[in-house]
Every structure is written in C-alpha cells, then in structure tokens.
Scaffold this motif. Structure first.
Motif, PDB file in Angstrom:
ATOM      1  N   SER A 186       8.510  13.324  -5.401  1.00  0.00           N
ATOM      2  CA  SER A 186       8.465  14.421  -4.788  1.00  0.00           C
ATOM      3  C   SER A 186       8.833  14.281  -3.085  1.00  0.00           C
ATOM      4  CB  SER A 186       6.821  14.883  -4.844  1.00  0.00           C
ATOM      5  OG  SER A 186       6.080  14.022  -4.179  1.00  0.00           O
ATOM      6  N   ARG A 187       8.984  13.262  -3.047  1.00  0.00           N
ATOM      7  CA  ARG A 187       9.756  12.791  -1.545  1.00  0.00           C
ATOM      8  C   ARG A 187       8.246  13.057  -0.420  1.00  0.00           C
ATOM      9  NH1 ARG A 187      14.015  15.370  -4.370  1.00  0.00           N
ATOM     10  NH2 ARG A 187      15.565  14.193  -4.397  1.00  0.00           N
ATOM     11  N   ARG A 188       7.163  12.661  -0.758  1.00  0.00           N
ATOM     12  CA  ARG A 188       6.213  13.012   0.067  1.00  0.00           C
ATOM     13  C   ARG A 188       5.483  11.741   0.329  1.00  0.00           C
ATOM     14  NH1 ARG A 188       3.370  18.063  -3.176  1.00  0.00           N
ATOM     15  NH2 ARG A 188       1.677  18.017  -1.271  1.00  0.00           N
ATOM     16  N   SER A 189       5.520  11.142   1.474  1.00  0.00           N
ATOM     17  CA  SER A 189       4.975   9.828   1.845  1.00  0.00           C
ATOM     18  C   SER A 189       3.497  10.081   1.813  1.00  0.00           C
ATOM     19  CB  SER A 189       5.359   9.544   3.224  1.00  0.00           C
ATOM     20  OG  SER A 189       5.171  10.506   4.200  1.00  0.00           O
ATOM     21  N   THR A 190       2.771  11.151   1.984  1.00  0.00           N
ATOM     22  CA  THR A 190       1.279  11.574   1.948  1.00  0.00           C
ATOM     23  C   THR A 190       0.934  10.860   0.599  1.00  0.00           C
ATOM     24  OG1 THR A 190       1.692  13.685   1.175  1.00  0.00           O
ATOM     25  CG2 THR A 190       1.188  13.261   3.393  1.00  0.00           C
ATOM     26  N   PHE A 191       1.471  10.858  -0.518  1.00  0.00           N
ATOM     27  CA  PHE A 191       0.846  10.249  -1.691  1.00  0.00           C
ATOM     28  C   PHE A 191       0.697   8.917  -1.595  1.00  0.00           C
ATOM     29  CE2 PHE A 191       1.775  14.312  -3.252  1.00  0.00           C
ATOM     30  CZ  PHE A 191       1.139  14.600  -4.083  1.00  0.00           C
ATOM     31  N   LEU A 192       1.512   8.073  -0.725  1.00  0.00           N
ATOM     32  CA  LEU A 192       1.449   6.461  -0.550  1.00  0.00           C
ATOM     33  C   LEU A 192       0.040   6.483   0.282  1.00  0.00           C
ATOM     34  CD1 LEU A 192       1.967   3.691  -0.885  1.00  0.00           C
ATOM     35  CD2 LEU A 192       3.605   4.185   1.277  1.00  0.00           C
ATOM     36  N   LEU A 193      -0.035   7.311   1.164  1.00  0.00           N
ATOM     37  CA  LEU A 193      -1.229   7.158   2.022  1.00  0.00           C
ATOM     38  C   LEU A 193      -2.452   7.539   1.188  1.00  0.00           C
ATOM     39  CD1 LEU A 193      -0.167   9.011   5.381  1.00  0.00           C
ATOM     40  CD2 LEU A 193      -0.259   6.490   5.096  1.00  0.00           C
ATOM     41  N   LEU A 194      -2.654   8.462   0.214  1.00  0.00           N
ATOM     42  CA  LEU A 194      -3.660   8.912  -0.521  1.00  0.00           C
ATOM     43  C   LEU A 194      -4.127   7.703  -1.629  1.00  0.00           C
ATOM     44  CD1 LEU A 194      -5.493  11.073  -1.862  1.00  0.00           C
ATOM     45  CD2 LEU A 194      -3.623  11.770  -3.304  1.00  0.00           C
ATOM     46  N   ALA A 195      -3.175   6.993  -1.929  1.00  0.00           N
ATOM     47  CA  ALA A 195      -3.345   5.752  -2.998  1.00  0.00           C
ATOM     48  C   ALA A 195      -3.921   4.798  -2.099  1.00  0.00           C
ATOM     49  CB  ALA A 195      -1.811   5.410  -3.595  1.00  0.00           C
ATOM     50  N   ILE A 196      -3.387   4.357  -0.954  1.00  0.00           N
ATOM     51  CA  ILE A 196      -4.246   3.636  -0.188  1.00  0.00           C
ATOM     52  C   ILE A 196      -5.545   3.860   0.192  1.00  0.00           C
ATOM     53  CG2 ILE A 196      -4.082   2.383   2.202  1.00  0.00           C
ATOM     54  CD1 ILE A 196      -1.119   2.572   2.184  1.00  0.00           C
ATOM     55  N   ALA A 197      -5.666   5.206   0.602  1.00  0.00           N
ATOM     56  CA  ALA A 197      -6.944   5.652   0.795  1.00  0.00           C
ATOM     57  C   ALA A 197      -7.805   5.485  -0.483  1.00  0.00           C
ATOM     58  CB  ALA A 197      -7.185   6.835   1.357  1.00  0.00           C
ATOM     59  N   LEU A 198      -7.434   5.966  -1.689  1.00  0.00           N
ATOM     60  CA  LEU A 198      -8.379   6.085  -2.452  1.00  0.00           C
ATOM     61  C   LEU A 198      -8.526   4.568  -3.265  1.00  0.00           C
ATOM     62  CD1 LEU A 198      -6.651   8.610  -4.965  1.00  0.00           C
ATOM     63  CD2 LEU A 198      -8.700   8.886  -3.891  1.00  0.00           C
ATOM     64  N   HIS A 199      -7.607   3.889  -2.960  1.00  0.00           N
ATOM     65  CA  HIS A 199      -8.000   2.238  -3.452  1.00  0.00           C
ATOM     66  C   HIS A 199      -8.929   1.606  -2.468  1.00  0.00           C
ATOM     67  CE1 HIS A 199      -5.810  -1.472  -5.080  1.00  0.00           C
ATOM     68  NE2 HIS A 199      -6.895  -1.944  -4.872  1.00  0.00           N
ATOM     69  N   THR A 200      -8.815   1.942  -1.249  1.00  0.00           N
ATOM     70  CA  THR A 200      -9.776   1.456  -0.004  1.00  0.00           C
ATOM     71  C   THR A 200     -10.960   1.872  -0.508  1.00  0.00           C
ATOM     72  OG1 THR A 200      -8.066   1.254   1.719  1.00  0.00           O
ATOM     73  CG2 THR A 200     -10.583   1.379   2.257  1.00  0.00           C
ATOM     74  N   LEU A 201     -11.372   3.253  -0.874  1.00  0.00           N
ATOM     75  CA  LEU A 201     -12.760   3.790  -1.095  1.00  0.00           C
ATOM     76  C   LEU A 201     -13.258   3.333  -2.198  1.00  0.00           C
ATOM     77  CD1 LEU A 201     -14.485   5.952  -0.239  1.00  0.00           C
ATOM     78  CD2 LEU A 201     -13.243   7.503  -1.811  1.00  0.00           C
ATOM     79  N   LEU A 202     -12.441   3.105  -3.255  1.00  0.00           N
ATOM     80  CA  LEU A 202     -12.912   2.493  -4.408  1.00  0.00           C
ATOM     81  C   LEU A 202     -13.511   1.026  -4.253  1.00  0.00           C
ATOM     82  CD1 LEU A 202     -13.353   2.170  -7.524  1.00  0.00           C
ATOM     83  CD2 LEU A 202     -10.970   1.571  -7.646  1.00  0.00           C
ATOM     84  N   ASP A 203     -12.695   0.068  -3.579  1.00  0.00           N
ATOM     85  CA  ASP A 203     -13.023  -1.139  -3.499  1.00  0.00           C
ATOM     86  C   ASP A 203     -14.395  -1.206  -2.500  1.00  0.00           C
ATOM     87  OD1 ASP A 203     -11.150  -1.933  -5.195  1.00  0.00           O
ATOM     88  OD2 ASP A 203     -10.060  -3.344  -3.649  1.00  0.00           O
TER      89      ASP A 203
END
Length: 261
Positions: free
Chosen positions: A193-210
């Motif tokens: 979708s050419r939206r870099s915010t999804f990479l940031l979302l993945a990083i945030a979700l991974h961090t929150l989970l761990d």
C-alpha cells in the motif's frame, strides 16, 4: 528423578516446536501454492537479524558494567529497550527480506510463507532446541547417567518444576507462530500500500507484545506465567483474524509497478 508427567509435557512442547512449522509449511503450501523461496527468506532473515545480530549485541551489552548498572537502576526501561530491539531488528528484517529478495512474491500467500519461515526457525532455535536438551537431560538423570558438567541448578529445575509448566513452552510457540505470520502480513501490506506507517505499526506491536509478556511473566503479583500466556493468546487471536481478513485487502491492492516489484 524427573517425573514422567514432566517428560511427557516436555515431549509435547518439543513436538510442537519442531513439527508445527513443518506441518504448517507442507499443508499450507498444498493449499496456497506459495513459493518455497519465501519460506527460506523468512528463516534466513530471522537467523541473520535475530540470532546472528541482535542476540550477540545484547550479550555484549550485558557484559558491560555500565549496562548492568543501568538495568538494575531502571529495570522497566531496560526491559522496554530489549523489547524495542526485538521489534526493530525483526520488523526491519522483514522489510528488507520482502523488498530485496521477494519482489516477485509480494502477495498474501508470499506473506504467509515468509511468516512460516520466520516463525518456524524461531520456534526451532529458541524453544525446540531447549526442550530437546531438557528431554535428553531428564532421560539421563532418571537413568543415573547425568553428565558431570550438568549443574545442580539445572537438575533441580528439571526435578522440581511443576510438570504443567513444561507444556507452556509448546503452547507459547503455537501462539507466537501465529503472531509472526500476522506481523509479516502487516509489514508486507505496508509495502503493497506504500504506507510506511505499517512498518512502524509492526515495530510497535512487536515491542508491546514482548514487553507485556516479559513484565507479566516476571510479576507474580499479577498472575505470572498464566497471565503472560493469556496476553500472548490475545495477540495470537487478533493476528489470526488479521491473517484471514487481510487476504481481501491484498487482492484489492493494485500490483506494484515494475520498478517497485
């Protein structure tokens, strides 16, 4: 003596850690016909970014007195940074894997395949090998042939730990495996979708989970292991919903132009 029930539960976790990724790969390949290259890239990226890079770096930091002092003085911040490092290394690794090596497989099926490779190798290396050692040590202990280099603390842990706790590792791998596939699709959808915010979302979700899982597991006042696994189960359930629902989103997206794909 290590209890028979403990050995049985170790065996279950061992099978889940080793067999689940293989079964998922074979069964889903027959159904989705994804490229095995995507599975291989997922596994290699996890190996490079996590096993060969992040973990050695954390090991190096933990040997430094200043870092040890920092961790003791600010334990919450230290745990948050460790969780953030996992998010950064693994999610950026996913992005690199898709953009550099899977430019012809940026579809939903490719994301599933990548997640199987990434989560599968994590399951085998971080949990499977541990339970394999537990199983072998337990058999040797019960046979009266424990290796002399095996510490008393390890023997005590295998003998005294509640049997049910040995199956937690296997259950955790199933849940984490689903999450890893879900996160792979989050990063891939951001690329599509050419939206870099999804990479940031993945990083945030991974961090929150761990971070949450570690905090709950270490804090017996709020339930310890049970609450930590429940927390992971919530993420896994949400990931499964996302995995199933996201297929439609990938179909609706126009293919990337030749320069980007």
């Amino acid at each position: 003596m290590v209890r028979t029930s403990s050995i049985i539960f170790m065996s279950i976790s061992l099978l889940l850690s080793f067999v689940l990724p293989l079964v998922a790969a074979v069964v889903l390949h027959k159904k989705l016909r994804f490229a095995w290259k995507a599975v291989a890239v997922g596994a290699v990226v996890f190996l490079v970014f996590q096993i060969l890079t992040r973990i050695p770096l954390l090991g190096y930091l933990q040997q430094n007195l200043w870092y040890q002092a920092f961790s003791l003085s600010y334990p919450i911040i230290s745990l948050l940074l460790i969780a953030l490092s996992a998010g950064l290394f693994e999610e950026i690794g996913r992005y690199v894997g898709f953009r550099l090596f899977l430019r012809k497989h940026l579809d939903w099926e490719g994301g599933i395949a990548y997640g199987i490779g990434h989560g599968g190798l994590e399951s085998v290396l971080l949990v499977g090998t541990t339970f394999l050692n537990y199983f072998i040590f337990s058999i040797l202990i019960n046979a009266g042939k424990a290796p002399p280099q095996l510490s008393k603390s390890v023997i005590s842990a295998l003998v005294d730990t509640a049997p049910s706790l040995f199956v937690v590792g296997g259950i955790e791998r199933v849940l984490a495996f689903v999450v890893q596939v879900g996160l792979s699709l989050v990063v891939l959808y951001g690329i599509k979708s050419r939206r870099s915010t999804f990479l940031l979302l993945a990083i945030a979700l991974h961090t929150l989970l761990d971070f949450g899982a570690i905090m709950f597991a270490r804090n017996t006042l709020v339930g310890g292991t049970f609450v930590a696994e429940t927390y992971l189960a919530v993420f896994a359930a949400a990931s499964l919903v996302w995995i199933l629902k996201s297929k439609r989103l990938f179909i609706e997206k126009e293919p990337l132009d030749s320069e980007q794909s």
